[in-house]
Design an enzyme around this catalytic site. Structure first.
Site, PDB file in Angstrom:
ATOM      1  N   ASN A 216     -37.993  19.727  22.161  1.00  0.00           N
ATOM      2  CA  ASN A 216     -37.844  18.892  20.966  1.00  0.00           C
ATOM      3  C   ASN A 216     -38.006  17.425  21.350  1.00  0.00           C
ATOM      4  O   ASN A 216     -38.325  17.101  22.495  1.00  0.00           O
ATOM      5  CB  ASN A 216     -36.490  19.152  20.288  1.00  0.00           C
ATOM      6  CG  ASN A 216     -35.329  18.949  21.246  1.00  0.00           C
ATOM      7  OD1 ASN A 216     -35.169  17.888  21.838  1.00  0.00           O
ATOM      8  ND2 ASN A 216     -34.512  19.993  21.405  1.00  0.00           N
ATOM      9  N   ASP A 285     -32.254  26.094  19.528  1.00  0.00           N
ATOM     10  CA  ASP A 285     -31.581  27.186  18.815  1.00  0.00           C
ATOM     11  C   ASP A 285     -32.211  28.541  19.145  1.00  0.00           C
ATOM     12  O   ASP A 285     -31.568  29.580  19.007  1.00  0.00           O
ATOM     13  CB  ASP A 285     -31.655  26.955  17.304  1.00  0.00           C
ATOM     14  CG  ASP A 285     -30.862  25.727  16.880  1.00  0.00           C
ATOM     15  OD1 ASP A 285     -29.779  25.497  17.450  1.00  0.00           O
ATOM     16  OD2 ASP A 285     -31.334  25.004  15.985  1.00  0.00           O
ATOM     17  N   LYS A 295     -49.664  32.592  33.578  1.00  0.00           N
ATOM     18  CA  LYS A 295     -50.186  31.894  32.412  1.00  0.00           C
ATOM     19  C   LYS A 295     -50.829  32.881  31.434  1.00  0.00           C
ATOM     20  O   LYS A 295     -51.663  33.703  31.823  1.00  0.00           O
ATOM     21  CB  LYS A 295     -51.215  30.854  32.846  1.00  0.00           C
ATOM     22  CG  LYS A 295     -51.829  30.086  31.690  1.00  0.00           C
ATOM     23  CD  LYS A 295     -52.893  29.116  32.163  1.00  0.00           C
ATOM     24  CE  LYS A 295     -53.582  28.446  30.991  1.00  0.00           C
ATOM     25  NZ  LYS A 295     -54.658  27.531  31.434  1.00  0.00           N
ATOM     26  N   PHE A 329     -22.588  16.462  18.114  1.00  0.00           N
ATOM     27  CA  PHE A 329     -23.590  15.628  17.452  1.00  0.00           C
ATOM     28  C   PHE A 329     -24.464  16.534  16.589  1.00  0.00           C
ATOM     29  O   PHE A 329     -24.763  17.663  16.972  1.00  0.00           O
ATOM     30  CB  PHE A 329     -24.466  14.905  18.473  1.00  0.00           C
ATOM     31  CG  PHE A 329     -23.896  13.583  18.931  1.00  0.00           C
ATOM     32  CD1 PHE A 329     -24.521  12.388  18.599  1.00  0.00           C
ATOM     33  CD2 PHE A 329     -22.740  13.530  19.683  1.00  0.00           C
ATOM     34  CE1 PHE A 329     -24.008  11.170  19.010  1.00  0.00           C
ATOM     35  CE2 PHE A 329     -22.207  12.324  20.105  1.00  0.00           C
ATOM     36  CZ  PHE A 329     -22.853  11.132  19.770  1.00  0.00           C
ATOM     37  N   LYS A 343     -20.259  21.936   9.900  1.00  0.00           N
ATOM     38  CA  LYS A 343     -20.288  22.095  11.363  1.00  0.00           C
ATOM     39  C   LYS A 343     -18.970  21.721  12.010  1.00  0.00           C
ATOM     40  O   LYS A 343     -18.512  22.388  12.944  1.00  0.00           O
ATOM     41  CB  LYS A 343     -21.430  21.263  11.947  1.00  0.00           C
ATOM     42  CG  LYS A 343     -22.809  21.851  11.693  1.00  0.00           C
ATOM     43  CD  LYS A 343     -23.912  21.024  12.341  1.00  0.00           C
ATOM     44  CE  LYS A 343     -25.270  21.662  12.098  1.00  0.00           C
ATOM     45  NZ  LYS A 343     -26.379  20.886  12.683  1.00  0.00           N
ATOM     46  N   LYS A 347     -17.383  24.819  13.898  1.00  0.00           N
ATOM     47  CA  LYS A 347     -17.478  24.747  15.355  1.00  0.00           C
ATOM     48  C   LYS A 347     -16.214  24.171  15.999  1.00  0.00           C
ATOM     49  O   LYS A 347     -16.178  23.963  17.210  1.00  0.00           O
ATOM     50  CB  LYS A 347     -18.711  23.943  15.744  1.00  0.00           C
ATOM     51  CG  LYS A 347     -19.989  24.577  15.176  1.00  0.00           C
ATOM     52  CD  LYS A 347     -21.258  23.992  15.733  1.00  0.00           C
ATOM     53  CE  LYS A 347     -22.478  24.686  15.131  1.00  0.00           C
ATOM     54  NZ  LYS A 347     -23.742  24.287  15.763  1.00  0.00           N
TER      55      LYS A 347
END
Length: 409
Positions: A216, A285, A295, A329, A343, A347
């Site tokens: 990301n 995730d 490969k 975060f 959250k 959590k």
């Protein structure tokens, strides 16, 4: 701020040396204990007796003029200083400092001291603009030397421009500000003294094959800012860094990992002896269900990549939480309040920092951020756009307050 502070005042050989009398007097009036070292050239512009009378301490010029057999004077002065202030600092002295020369009392003391050094240049405008002097001053600044920029106006040589020694009143104000900031930093260092803080930063890399992976946009800047802030606040810090786009911070114990599973295992290794866990990392995730050993070759038809869920590190820690203070975060693109409150409860976080990454200045890779901080009761703090370092300090001050029994944000 200056009461009881020991300041070594270095005076070098320029016409601006006459201003050192007012500077010395002003520092003494504010309670500083001033010890003057003059260069031989400076003594041509202002007398030793003048500075001795104003400082109420012996004035030193000659390295070999040892008046007290119990100490080596330039080492003694280097050790006692809370601050070394060179005003005026000539082009010659600045260049000697850059090269590390020690051919007189002042330059020898400068090499021996570990105290902060503040320099107030004074010279002809063309000398001040000379590439060699500019490079030398930049070198000193990079070493941590503090510069007081010269003023602009009529110079003794007849030129008008930048190079005039800043006025004594301004220099004294800068010195006061320095000690005020130092006092604030000392107070800040006590907030997390004796605490163990673990911070995760950056993104994770989930391999498809040896040359391809899923990741990301996380740069790691926010996590590194939190680690630096915790270190500055006196904590013992462990940084667990995934894929980051910035240099790792110096002086902070760092473990580098790659995948979400790697990060999970590293976090669990720290969990039992951590006081504050700050999960800034953007953990994947999902990961490829199959990781190919070689490969993958391109085919004519479409490729279907099957993914499986990774462990939710923050939720797992929330379930295991005992004495730990857990901060999560959440990077969102919409409905920030709704998702953040879901959250923080689901959590079991003590605090959750949420931001809308579509907002200007608040996305991945920026040096700034605009965040909202939540707990189970709702919004704790809505911070305006500010640097990530400032966000980190604000966040950890809230955490420190709660750990120390202060409920107010």
């Amino acid at each position: 701020m200056l009461r009881g502070k020991k300041i070594v005042l270095g005076i070098t050989g320029g016409i601006a040396a006459y201003k050192a009398a007012a500077l010395c007097s002003g520092l003494v009036k504010q309670g500083a204990d001033v010890h003057v070292i003059m260069t031989e050239s400076a003594s041509k512009f202002i007398t030793e007796l003048t500075l001795q009378t104003l400082s109420r301490n012996p004035v030193h010029i000659d390295t070999f003029d040892e008046r007290n057999p119990e100490v080596v004077t330039h080492i003694h002065l280097a050790d006692l200083a809370d601050l070394v202030l060179i005003a005026p600092a000539t082009a010659n002295t600045i260049s000697k400092m850059t090269l590390g020369l020690a051919d007189d009392m002042l330059s020898s003391m400068l090499l021996a001291t570990t105290a902060p050094i503040m320099v107030a240049p004074a010279m002809n405008v063309h000398m001040y603009q000379h590439p060699a002097i500019i490079q030398n001053m930049n070198t000193l600044v990079n070493r941590g030397v503090l510069m007081i920029e010269p003023g602009e106006g009529m110079l003794a040589c007849g030129y008008v421009g930048k190079g005039r020694l800043e006025e004594p009143e301004t220099i004294i104000r800068v010195v006061n500000d320095f000690f005020a900031a130092q006092q604030q930093r000392e107070a800040m260092r006590q907030l997390l003294a004796g605490r163990k803080v673990t911070v995760t930063a950056g993104g994770t890399i989930e391999r498809i094959d040896p040359v391809r992976y899923i990741t990301n946009d996380s740069s790691g800047k926010m996590g590194i800012a939190v680690a630096r802030a915790a270190h500055a606040m006196g904590a013992e810090v462990r940084l667990i860094a995934g894929s980051i786009q910035v240099p790792l911070p110096e002086g902070i114990d760092t473990v580098q990992v790659q995948s979400a599973q790697d990060m999970y295992e590293a976090v669990l290794g720290e969990w039992n002896h951590t006081d504050i866990m700050v999960q800034t990392a953007a953990v994947a995730d999902y990961r490829p269900k199959t990781v190919h050993a070689t490969k993958m070759k391109k085919k004519d038809d479409d490729l279907v990549l099957e993914l499986e869920k990774t462990v939710d590190i923050l939720e797992s820690l929330g379930q295991r939480k005992q004495h730990q203070f857990l901060i999560g975060f959440a990077a969102e693109t919409n409905n920030v309040d709704e998702y953040a409150m879901d959250k923080v409860k689901r959590k079991n976080c003590d605090l959750l920092v949420a931001n809308d990454v579509t907002k200007a200045g608040a996305g991945f890779g920026t040096d700034t951020n605009k965040v909202q901080i939540y707990d189970a009761g709702g919004l704790v703090e809505d911070l305006p756009l500010m640097s990530k370092d400032e966000v980190a300090f604000q966040l950890l001050q809230i955490a420190a307050g709660r750990l120390n029994g202060v409920s107010a944000s």
